[in-house]
Design an enzyme around this catalytic site. Structure first.
Site, PDB file in Angstrom:
ATOM      1  N   THR A   1       0.253   6.058   1.741  1.00  0.00           N
ATOM      2  CA  THR A   1       0.495   5.459   0.440  1.00  0.00           C
ATOM      3  C   THR A   1      -0.491   4.708  -0.087  1.00  0.00           C
ATOM      4  O   THR A   1      -0.865   4.383  -1.478  1.00  0.00           O
ATOM      5  CB  THR A   1       1.943   4.756   0.393  1.00  0.00           C
ATOM      6  OG1 THR A   1       2.903   5.505   0.419  1.00  0.00           O
ATOM      7  CG2 THR A   1       1.987   3.905  -0.781  1.00  0.00           C
TER       8      THR A   1
ATOM      9  N   SER B   1       1.782  10.374   5.772  1.00  0.00           N
ATOM     10  CA  SER B   1       1.815  10.474   7.310  1.00  0.00           C
ATOM     11  C   SER B   1       3.021  11.118   7.823  1.00  0.00           C
ATOM     12  O   SER B   1       3.015  11.611   9.050  1.00  0.00           O
ATOM     13  CB  SER B   1       1.779   8.925   8.064  1.00  0.00           C
ATOM     14  OG  SER B   1       2.736   8.295   7.915  1.00  0.00           O
TER      15      SER B   1
HETATM   16  N1  LIG Z   1       3.819   3.321   2.844  1.00  0.00           N
HETATM   17  C1  LIG Z   1       3.456   4.972   3.236  1.00  0.00           C
HETATM   18  O1  LIG Z   1       2.441   4.982   3.566  1.00  0.00           O
HETATM   19  C2  LIG Z   1       4.733   5.718   3.562  1.00  0.00           C
HETATM   20  C3  LIG Z   1       4.090   7.258   3.428  1.00  0.00           C
HETATM   21  N2  LIG Z   1       5.412   8.044   3.483  1.00  0.00           N
HETATM   22  C4  LIG Z   1       3.212   7.160   4.572  1.00  0.00           C
HETATM   23  O2  LIG Z   1       3.697   7.287   5.772  1.00  0.00           O
HETATM   24  O3  LIG Z   1       2.122   8.197   4.452  1.00  0.00           O
END
Ligand SMILES: NC(=O)C[C@H](N)C(=O)O
Length: 169
Positions: free
Chosen positions: A11, A53
């Protein structure tokens, strides 16, 4: 100090695509944040992956591990999505003589209320003051890999040992 930054997505690096009403991973935001921070050390930023991720595979983690293991620099920060940051930290276990700090953000760096710059600054400070090891810098804290989890409901990282932070005065 020469700091190596490996960007993997998450993110932190997300950009909003209005026409599609969704998010994509953009170019790494770390160089801009370091420039705004007027840092006084040498650094390289290399984009290894541009993925949420949750989409990282074993092969992706093997790539991250190989690049970290082959890095000539002692100080390494990895920008990473928060959902599986602890898994990648675990996949780096056994790499010796490096200070490896993973960080990310709950909100994209391009958002005004983002925690990205704060977290990257925390990671940079950690990388230059800790002994060799693998760490996660999130929620204003430095955690040793293996001792931390993401509390998604609370929107923060916390120790596995105790959710109530008893060591905090
Ligand atoms: N805040 C984040 O980075 C969550 C995102 N879904 C990730 O893990 O890439």
């Amino acid at each position: 100090m020469h700091l190596q930054i490996f960007a993997t997505g998450g993110t932190l690096d997300k950009v909003y695509h209005d026409a599609l009403s969704d998010y994509r991973i953009g170019d790494p935001v770390a160089p801009g944040i370091l420039e705004e921070g007027r840092v006084d050390f040498r650094y390289d930023v290399e984009s290894l992956l541009k993925k949420d991720s949750l989409e990282l595979t074993d092969d992706d983690r093997a790539l991250i591990r190989a690049r970290v293991a082959a890095c000539p620099h002692r100080h390494i920060v990895i920008t990473h999505g928060t959902d599986t940051m602890t898994e990648t930290a675990a996949a780096l276990a056994g790499i010796a003589d490096r200070i490896i700090v993973l960080t990310g953000a709950m909100q994209p760096a391009r958002f005004r209320n983002s925690d990205a710059a704060f977290n990257l600054g925390l990671a940079v400070g950690a990388a230059q003051s800790l002994p060799a090891g693998i760490y996660i810098a999130m929620s204003g804290r430095i955690f040793e890999a293996g001792s931390v989890r993401k509390n998604r409901a609370a929107g923060r990282f916390e120790t596995l040992a105790d959710d109530r932070h008893p060591e905090t005065p």
